[in-house]
Design a protein around this motif. Structure first.
Motif, PDB file in Angstrom:
ATOM      1  N   ALA A   1       3.540   2.580  16.616  1.00 19.41           N
ATOM      2  CA  ALA A   1       4.326   3.223  16.175  1.00 19.41           C
ATOM      3  C   ALA A   1       4.978   4.171  15.227  1.00 19.41           C
ATOM      4  N   ALA A   2       4.536   2.101  14.375  1.00 18.45           N
ATOM      5  CA  ALA A   2       5.249   2.754  12.822  1.00 18.45           C
ATOM      6  C   ALA A   2       4.117   3.982  12.084  1.00 18.45           C
TER       7      ALA A   2
ATOM      8  N   ARG B   1       0.608  -1.512  -0.042  1.00 16.01           N
ATOM      9  CA  ARG B   1       0.165  -0.274  -0.150  1.00 16.01           C
ATOM     10  C   ARG B   1       0.622   0.961   0.196  1.00 16.01           C
ATOM     11  N   SER B   2       2.279   1.439   1.025  1.00 13.71           N
ATOM     12  CA  SER B   2       2.804   2.506   0.852  1.00 13.71           C
ATOM     13  C   SER B   2       3.988   1.961   1.035  1.00 13.71           C
ATOM     14  N   VAL B   3       4.907   3.425   0.831  1.00 11.58           N
ATOM     15  CA  VAL B   3       6.482   3.420   1.541  1.00 11.58           C
ATOM     16  C   VAL B   3       6.245   4.560   2.046  1.00 11.58           C
TER      17      VAL B   3
ATOM     18  N   LEU C   1      -4.064  -3.162  13.616  1.00  9.70           N
ATOM     19  CA  LEU C   1      -2.739  -4.018  13.329  1.00  9.70           C
ATOM     20  C   LEU C   1      -2.851  -5.957  15.004  1.00  9.70           C
ATOM     21  N   SER C   2      -2.424  -6.864  14.289  1.00 12.83           N
ATOM     22  CA  SER C   2      -2.396  -7.469  15.204  1.00 12.83           C
ATOM     23  C   SER C   2      -1.245  -7.288  16.095  1.00 12.83           C
ATOM     24  N   LEU C   3      -1.538  -7.552  17.389  1.00 15.33           N
ATOM     25  CA  LEU C   3      -0.347  -7.856  18.672  1.00 15.33           C
ATOM     26  C   LEU C   3       0.819  -8.458  18.121  1.00 15.33           C
ATOM     27  N   THR C   4       1.755  -8.106  18.207  1.00 16.77           N
ATOM     28  CA  THR C   4       3.023  -8.819  17.704  1.00 16.77           C
ATOM     29  C   THR C   4       4.162  -9.086  18.962  1.00 16.77           C
TER      30      THR C   4
ATOM     31  N   VAL D   1       9.087   4.144   7.415  1.00 16.97           N
ATOM     32  CA  VAL D   1       7.258   3.186   7.221  1.00 16.97           C
ATOM     33  C   VAL D   1       6.335   2.590   5.938  1.00 16.97           C
ATOM     34  N   ILE D   2       6.955   1.134   6.296  1.00 10.66           N
ATOM     35  CA  ILE D   2       6.463   0.540   4.380  1.00 10.66           C
ATOM     36  C   ILE D   2       4.636   0.064   5.233  1.00 10.66           C
ATOM     37  N   ASP D   3       3.611   0.656   4.761  1.00 11.78           N
ATOM     38  CA  ASP D   3       2.217  -0.457   5.033  1.00 11.78           C
ATOM     39  C   ASP D   3       1.557   0.123   6.017  1.00 11.78           C
ATOM     40  N   ARG D   4       2.486   1.045   6.593  1.00 12.23           N
ATOM     41  CA  ARG D   4       2.367   1.839   8.059  1.00 12.23           C
ATOM     42  C   ARG D   4       1.996   0.514   9.147  1.00 12.23           C
ATOM     43  N   GLY D   5       2.650  -0.441   9.069  1.00 15.31           N
ATOM     44  CA  GLY D   5       3.373  -1.013   9.769  1.00 15.31           C
ATOM     45  C   GLY D   5       4.265  -1.415  10.360  1.00 15.31           C
ATOM     46  N   VAL D   6       4.946  -1.413  10.142  1.00 19.91           N
ATOM     47  CA  VAL D   6       6.318  -1.768   9.737  1.00 19.91           C
ATOM     48  C   VAL D   6       6.947   0.436   9.993  1.00 19.91           C
ATOM     49  N   ALA D   7       7.634   0.066  10.606  1.00 20.34           N
ATOM     50  CA  ALA D   7       9.422   1.122  10.120  1.00 20.34           C
ATOM     51  C   ALA D   7      10.028   0.913  11.190  1.00 20.34           C
ATOM     52  N   TYR D   8      11.499   1.429  10.345  1.00 20.36           N
ATOM     53  CA  TYR D   8      11.755   1.939  10.567  1.00 20.36           C
ATOM     54  C   TYR D   8      13.136   3.209  11.550  1.00 20.36           C
TER      55      TYR D   8
END
Length: 476
Positions: A262-263, A137-139, A290-293, A223-230
């Motif tokens: 936080a992403a 979806r997004s980067v 988001l599912s809890l990771t 931030v990738i797909d609003r669920g993963v970030a660096y």
């Protein structure tokens, strides 16, 4: 006659600039440094003060910042309660830090994260490329430096590929830090593919008349797909090629990969700067489900020159004073404020084991001399001072009692405190803090301790030079 006229002009110029300095409330050290410079060399001092003496973002930017603030507050208040950590569930030290951070930024502690420390540039780029190639979806990327060459070409190709398959891609680049990249063919590849490129704080001679050009966007956010970030210290630059003529070796960086809410909070922080630059409304999408990771609790802490107080310094001071056993810090540039310097010495005096790891060589001789001026007092207070020998250690980290970690883009210098847009991740997590502490131990093993007796044996001219430059350090 002509000489007398010049003296009068010099005197009036110095008086005018001194009155200008007094019309603004600044730290005592900064004001005194400017006064000294203006008195000793009026013409040069006055010109430098007009160019870089005040935090001038420009009337348009500041009006946008005023308009943006209530929008950000409304957004922060709308963060779902299910993502927010309940008050009182943290330790007393973590609670004091988190409350201050929330009070300064409005962003709460958030739960449900998985954190993965990436301890070298190769691991970072490998992971980031995999996430961009898998994006649906997004980067969204925001980095101070984009430097062409090496693995950056692979990153550009990944962004082009993502945009071509319909992923919304945006790249924020600091105008000064990424200057060579804006002149490269890569920038046109991105734009032609449909990647939205936002040049932050453009640099040109005309703007120098109205804004301070060394106010920069120093953040590193992906931030990738609003669920993963660096976030962390690494720029979009291959250390095998970046600044190799500076004689400091390869730049040594670390990043953290974040899965969880936080992403999208980091994306919102970056979108706020996008709004400041473009003038568009701050309108981040609704928080995704988001599912809890995992159960890591983290807090995002942005800071920047648009505020009247040094937010990040307040956070670091609170963290230092909360320490009971150990404080370990890594930073490439150590030119602290007097309050931070006093806090570190006070911690060591009350029995906290304080370790400061800095690179043996850095890319600024003036900053090196200014930093060295503090060594005598640090060592005399019992602080362990280590010099990293295997390149320019660029990681910015602080671990408190192996329980709390502050990790991100902030150097321990006045530039990061006052002039740059920065971002920090505060992790209230023992496991992640232990991982960062282990990385710091690896840095320690590649460092040499500075001994007080040996340091005091340095030549007198060196001591005089260090102290003279340190007096002017607020201007660096």
């Amino acid at each position: 006659m002509f000489l007398s006229f010049l003296y009068v002009i010099y005197f009036l110029l110095a008086v005018a600039v001194v009155l200008r300095i007094f019309s603004h409330r600044s730290s005592r050290g900064t004001a005194l440094a400017w006064l000294l410079l203006v008195i000793l060399v009026p013409a040069i001092g006055a010109l430098m003060y007009l160019l870089i003496g005040e935090r001038r973002l420009g009337r348009t930017w500041m009006q946008r910042a005023i308009n943006l603030q209530p929008q950000v507050v409304r957004w922060a208040r709308g963060i779902p309660a299910t993502d927010v950590v309940a008050s009182g569930s943290l330790s007393s030290a973590a609670e004091s830090i988190s409350r201050l951070a929330t009070g300064l930024t409005g962003l709460p502690v958030m739960a449900g994260h998985r954190l993965r420390l990436l301890a070298d540039s190769e691991a970072v780029i490998r992971s980031l490329l995999a996430d961009i190639n898998a994006a649906r979806r997004s980067v969204h990327l925001e980095f101070y430096i984009w430097s062409p060459g090496g693995f950056v070409e692979d990153l550009v190709s990944a962004l082009v590929g993502a945009a071509q398959r319909g992923v919304s891609c945006r790249a924020l680049m600091d105008s000064l830090g990424s200057r060579p990249f804006f002149r490269s063919a890569a920038i046109e590849r991105l734009r032609d593919a449909g990647v939205e490129v936002v040049e932050i704080l453009p640099v040109n001679p005309l703007r120098a008349l109205f804004v301070r050009l060394d106010l920069r966007d120093h953040r590193k956010i992906a931030v990738i797909d609003r669920g993963v970030a660096y976030t962390g210290s690494m720029n979009i630059a291959d250390p095998r090629f970046f600044k190799q003529d500076a004689g400091v070796g390869e730049w040594v960086d670390a990043m953290v990969r974040i899965e969880g809410p936080a992403a999208w909070a980091l994306e919102a922080v970056s979108l706020s700067l996008t709004a400041l630059q473009t003038g568009h409304d701050f309108a981040p999408p609704e928080p995704p489900i988001l599912s809890l990771t995992d159960n890591c609790r983290v807090q995002i802490f942005p800071s920047g020159p648009q505020t009247s107080t040094r937010h990040i310094e307040e956070l670091l001071l609170t963290a230092i004073y909360s320490a009971r056993r150990e404080i370990v810090l890594t930073t490439p540039y150590f030119v602290p404020s007097e309050t931070l310097f006093t806090a570190l010495r006070s911690a060591a005096t009350r029995g906290v084991a304080v370790t400061l790891i800095v690179p043996e060589r850095i890319d600024s001789r003036l900053v090196r001399y200014a930093s060295d001026a503090y060594n005598d007092d640090l060592l005399a207070a019992g602080i362990t001072l280590l010099r990293f020998r295997d390149g320019l250690l660029h990681t910015k980290s602080m671990v408190i009692d192996e329980q709390i970690t502050i990790f991100g883009t902030v150097n321990l210098d006045l530039r990061s405190f006052e002039l740059n847009f920065e971002v920090s991740l505060i992790a209230y997590d023992q496991r992640f803090s232990a991982e960062v502490r282990e990385l710091q131990r690896q840095y320690e093993a590649r460092s040499q301790a500075l001994e007080l007796e040996h340091w005091r044996a340095r030549p007198l001219w060196r001591r005089l030079l260090e102290n003279a430059i340190q007096v002017m350090s607020p201007l660096l």
